[in-house]
Design an enzyme around this catalytic site. Sequence first.
Site: not given
Length: 356
Positions: A55, A57, A98, A205, A246, A256-257
Amino acid sequence: MDGLRQVTHIDNVRLGEDKASVVIIDQTQLPSKAEYLTLRTAKDLYDAIFELKVRGAPAIGICAGFGIYVLARTIDADHYDDFYSQFRKYREYLDSARPTAVNLSWALNRMERVVTEHKELPVEEILRLLEAECNAIWQEDMEMCRAISGYGLSLLKNGDGILTHCNAGPLATSRYGTALGPLFLGKEQGMEFKVFADETRPLLQGARLTSYELQKAGIDVTLICDNMASLVMKNGWIQACLVGCDRVAANGDTANKIGTSGVAILAKHYGIPFYVLGPSSTVDLSCKTGEDIRIELRSPDEIKKKFYQAPMALEEVKCYNPAFDVTDHSLITAIITEHGICYPPYTESLARVIAG
Ligand code: MRU
């Protein structure tokens, strides 16, 4: 190798020596176990990406590049058309794992271009070019991360308190990482930082990977729950926020996350610079704004069950589990790529980066 180098120079994704597999560190097992997985089939590769065994990007892009090469080698076709039609099927399948991180389709597109631009060559020759291309994607990522780290470091001072969200370190890339890169590079040069790592619900994460990488590298790291970011900022402990990305739209809106946009809103409130770091391959000019970015929705079980011994909510309770959010460009102080530091207006500065 010292702890710092062991972290920054880890081969988390590589082509197997037999060229018939991709070898990855299973990020879902960290920090308890550093377990390597050998991925051979299309399903192995899809599952590893979908389940976040690999995981981040850039790492997803590198894995997809190696992966499509490994799969291309298994295609039994003498003629270009047969070869290309099977290649396309594998490409589409991997690309569907994804949707938000553009590096996945970016890397697969690069590999596909090698095939379509060399129609006239025998399949054997195309395979040789594909191998060179996936290795180039990997090598270039190392160079890009090193350059991003240098530009990012130029924005920091010795002793700064840094807040980061999710994981954008070496595990998520090839070397150094993007958002964490300046911290590792600074450490190499004798600088010290005090880093606060958001745990990053629901997949942790930040707890599992970021605090692990920083701790192993000997960098002062404090793990906090996501809902503590406001307090550490209010306490005056944070001089800059560093996050990865990302997909960055043409106007600078950044996916992003999940939770990143909240951090950016807090940073604005407390007057703290908020920096996004990522390779130019993460800039997607075909998305005019963040509205055009597709956000991955994931299973409710990640919120209700994962990491718990017993479910933490009733089975019938509804959950909403977007894996990413979009930070509005107006909240971002600068976007740092391997080409330098982009400031607003991003429509102009990012366009210049992409034009080279
Ligand atoms: O769902 P993940 O863990 O793949 O999300 C990762 C992130 O949001 C990272 O910040 C991003 O990919 C940048 S990695 C250098």
